[in-house]
Design an enzyme around this catalytic site. Structure first.
Site, PDB file in Angstrom:
ATOM      1  N   GLU C  76     -73.882 -15.576  37.095  1.00  0.00           N
ATOM      2  CA  GLU C  76     -74.251 -16.180  35.814  1.00  0.00           C
ATOM      3  C   GLU C  76     -75.761 -15.403  35.801  1.00  0.00           C
ATOM      4  O   GLU C  76     -76.771 -15.882  35.007  1.00  0.00           O
ATOM      5  CB  GLU C  76     -74.610 -17.416  35.531  1.00  0.00           C
ATOM      6  N   HIS C  95     -81.694 -22.239  36.035  1.00  0.00           N
ATOM      7  CA  HIS C  95     -80.374 -22.801  35.324  1.00  0.00           C
ATOM      8  C   HIS C  95     -79.996 -23.772  36.149  1.00  0.00           C
ATOM      9  O   HIS C  95     -79.777 -23.494  37.439  1.00  0.00           O
ATOM     10  CB  HIS C  95     -79.620 -21.600  35.078  1.00  0.00           C
ATOM     11  N   HIS C  97     -77.189 -27.657  36.748  1.00  0.00           N
ATOM     12  CA  HIS C  97     -76.362 -28.364  36.027  1.00  0.00           C
ATOM     13  C   HIS C  97     -76.955 -30.050  36.330  1.00  0.00           C
ATOM     14  O   HIS C  97     -76.302 -31.127  36.539  1.00  0.00           O
ATOM     15  CB  HIS C  97     -74.913 -28.592  36.835  1.00  0.00           C
ATOM     16  N   HIS C 166     -71.826 -27.616  30.630  1.00  0.00           N
ATOM     17  CA  HIS C 166     -72.159 -26.803  31.771  1.00  0.00           C
ATOM     18  C   HIS C 166     -73.477 -27.215  32.125  1.00  0.00           C
ATOM     19  O   HIS C 166     -73.690 -27.609  33.451  1.00  0.00           O
ATOM     20  CB  HIS C 166     -72.365 -25.395  31.093  1.00  0.00           C
TER      21      HIS C 166
END
Lengths: 253, 253, 253, 253
Positions: C76, C95, C97, C166
């Site tokens: 990603e 980024h 979770h 996500h």
């Protein structure tokens, strides 16, 4: 006189309850003397996580220390003495302010066994309302025999009772069992509150709870050994205090 | 001049509040000087968990540092100076963003003593709305004497106040008490929110709260000693930084 | 070529995000090269808590590694390359979770600044719905430039965006800021969910949020230094693996 | 005979599941033998966090130990033997009382994939009601082949099943996968419960879940290596027990 084995186990129980989050600076655990059922062991007034063998005192059924032991005792030792008096089957007692139990105690109880691990909660968890015996202006503490006896009456034949605005008591026929019960009552409370938000809950029925309680008793050594391992680490943590002080002295010296 | 004992205790208080989750990188705790009630001790602008004795500064009732101390001070030191001015009975103050208190501060308050450990919350916990004094466009910080004085007025004679969209202040007549209050206010908030979801809550009444507050003050040394033990470990954690840096150097060297 | 300072800071950022619970085995943080705004630094495909300086790779604005670096990169990485392309003001991206953010992402967003620490959430937190660009049958991953560009469009000029089913992305003009934002977005989500259950919430207004954001930027070094201290400990934890293996060998040898 | 590699991995899996909070003193994880699909490995009756290579036993498809191994086995080993019999594709199984799953099990299930990490929950998570096969008076334990077979039927072709008033089972084609599933099922339950309180939830659709499951399988080594690092630390914790005992002896000696 208490055996070294009983004292060591009681020290471990103190550390376990602290490390598992059942007690913090407050709360206590007692053990009936194996050679004299009219006496029991309980630490002097000290945080459970800091208890050592030298801190263990012996008490009689009147809640007073044996012999000439003048050390400061827990104010609420009458929780233990009166339950030991009323319940010959009980050999170990935990009193705590176990966090997840507080919300149940102030909203009328309703704690029930959500899974087999907490099967000992079957049959209902009574709530001790200190106002019933002590009136509307106590300091919430079970600080005399009269209040202790009232708590014992509320407990009745149960394994567990909530205390409104205060905490809970767990009782059992062995020290390992009572530690187990204090720990899994806390877990049950947390999970039951969560489940009640998801929808109607299927609790263990009485037969399932009785069966699971018997089954749990047969494997009680397994979690106890695990918790004792952590308690060994806890003891090292307590030693850290002295080491930390020493290091500070050296740095300044 | 502050005594070494006061400074050491204030360092411990900083570490305790960090290790118990009341403060993170932000928040502060102050202590009125024992030899001069017009002065107080507070760390320089640094994370509480990293405070050492060398970081402690002295301030006057105007919120400005004593003498020629040019180190960077907390922007919000006026919380402390103005409350010390308004409340001669207060000798120690904690300001924090204690997590479980934030939701109560932004929904109008309503924090009440759910059990005896947090009896000091009796009588209501006022909520400081900075817009009332600072208007709708502040940066939320109590960054001058005027805002500090407004906060002190909101606090009034209470032991605890919430600050909307910001955090809370706890005050007490001793450092041990204020640390205790900051820790158990956080616990109370968490448990009260949980209890409110279970059903109508029976809080301590005023007489129970007064009694429990007196009782708690008599055993304040017990949790303090426990927390200081952990603070000793926290100090070692802070040292870890230097050791870690050293090890990195060695590995690369 | 990236400076040693940038690489060391990026390693610290990886460890901090792991130790603060923002990332677990997954998630990543990137930093735009200070000497070449068309390139950025990002670890090879590895758990953030295990990253060392040797794991840092360099990427171009097409999301592909510089030179002949054939190590496995995060699938990603286009999250980073496309946001860096679209937002010249952005120099660092996280980024994750992050757990408390997931519930907001799957229920339509609504994350708002509940206190001054999370003032950067003002102005709304958009939600990236991968179905809009990728259709109903993606594997949820931003695994190409097209999806990365769509995410960048959803983010727009904001500091933070949720990703349905996500996780989230945080962006900032410095690495310290983006780490701060990733950590306090998680805290805000947890506290906002709790507050919404207590009653109507007063959020920061836009002026308060703008003021608090400016104020927070001035003290960003304070939490960063604290978190780096813990990251030093985290590094030791990673070393524990090798030591543990060694000990096992010795015991068997 | 099991390979040393399989045994070491199974020991790691036990420690990982303990350190990640999936199991406590109870719960177990099994692995089908690579050289004999009719046999599987499982620890003797011991807390997962304390398992060493010497504790691993071998069992047949009847749930009984291989050869003359007379050590006490888990009462519920039939969970493993019957699922291995019914599901040739399954090579590893976790049974746990994973806390966040209990509330779903007692309220009728409804666990669904809230994000890509738990995509393996797609297709529904059946709930095993022991009363259907065992009647209303079991002790809740899957203590024989008949109950194990009933559980395997409830599981069907799924990756995960809840057990009312008891816990859950996760299955997978590799040990790493089953550990991953046990850990992220717990996370999903916690986050899903939270999301359901915020509003209507958009779950992964079947295509997204299938895609995400494939993608997750390709990066399974990343979290596994991270968890093994922590497991190395966990092993040291277990050693602490012996060291603590030794220190106590020395102090008294």
């Amino acid at each position: 006189m208490a055996s070294k084995g009983q004292i060591d186990d009681l020290v471990s129980a103190n550390h376990i309850l602290y490390l598992e989050g059942v007690v913090d600076g407050f709360g206590h655990v007692s053990l009936r003397c194996e050679d004299d059922p009219e006496r029991f062991l309980l630490a002097r007034s000290i945080a459970p996580g800091s208890v050592t063998a030298a801190d263990i005192m012996e008490f009689g059924m009147d809640g007073e220390p044996s012999g000439a032991d003048a050390r400061k005792a827990y104010l609420e030792r009458y929780i233990h003495s009166e339950i030991f008096r009323a319940r010959p089957d009980v050999r170990a007692i935990v009193h705590s302010h176990s966090p997840s139990l507080i919300p149940f105690g102030v909203t009328g109880g309703g704690l029930k066994p959500i899974y087999h691990m907490s099967a000992f909660l079957a049959g209902g968890t009574p709530v001790f309302e200190i106002r019933d015996e002590g009136g509307p202006a106590t300091d919430m503490l079970v600080r005399d025999r009269k209040l202790g006896a009232a708590l014992a009456r509320t407990l009745g034949p149960a394994s567990f009772a909530l205390m409104r605005g205060h905490g809970a008591v767990a009782v059992a026929s062995t020290l390992k069992q009572v530690v187990y019960r204090a720990i899994y009552a806390e877990v049950n409370a947390r999970l039951q509150a969560e489940a009640m938000r998801l929808g109607p809950v299927t609790y263990l029925n009485d037969a399932e709870a009785a069966g699971a309680t018997r089954a749990n008793e047969q494997v009680i050594d397994r979690p106890w050994e695990l918790w004792k391992t952590k308690a060994g680490n806890g003891r090292r943590m307590a030693q850290g205090k002295a080491e930390g002080a020493l290091r500070r002295v050296k740095r300044r010296g």
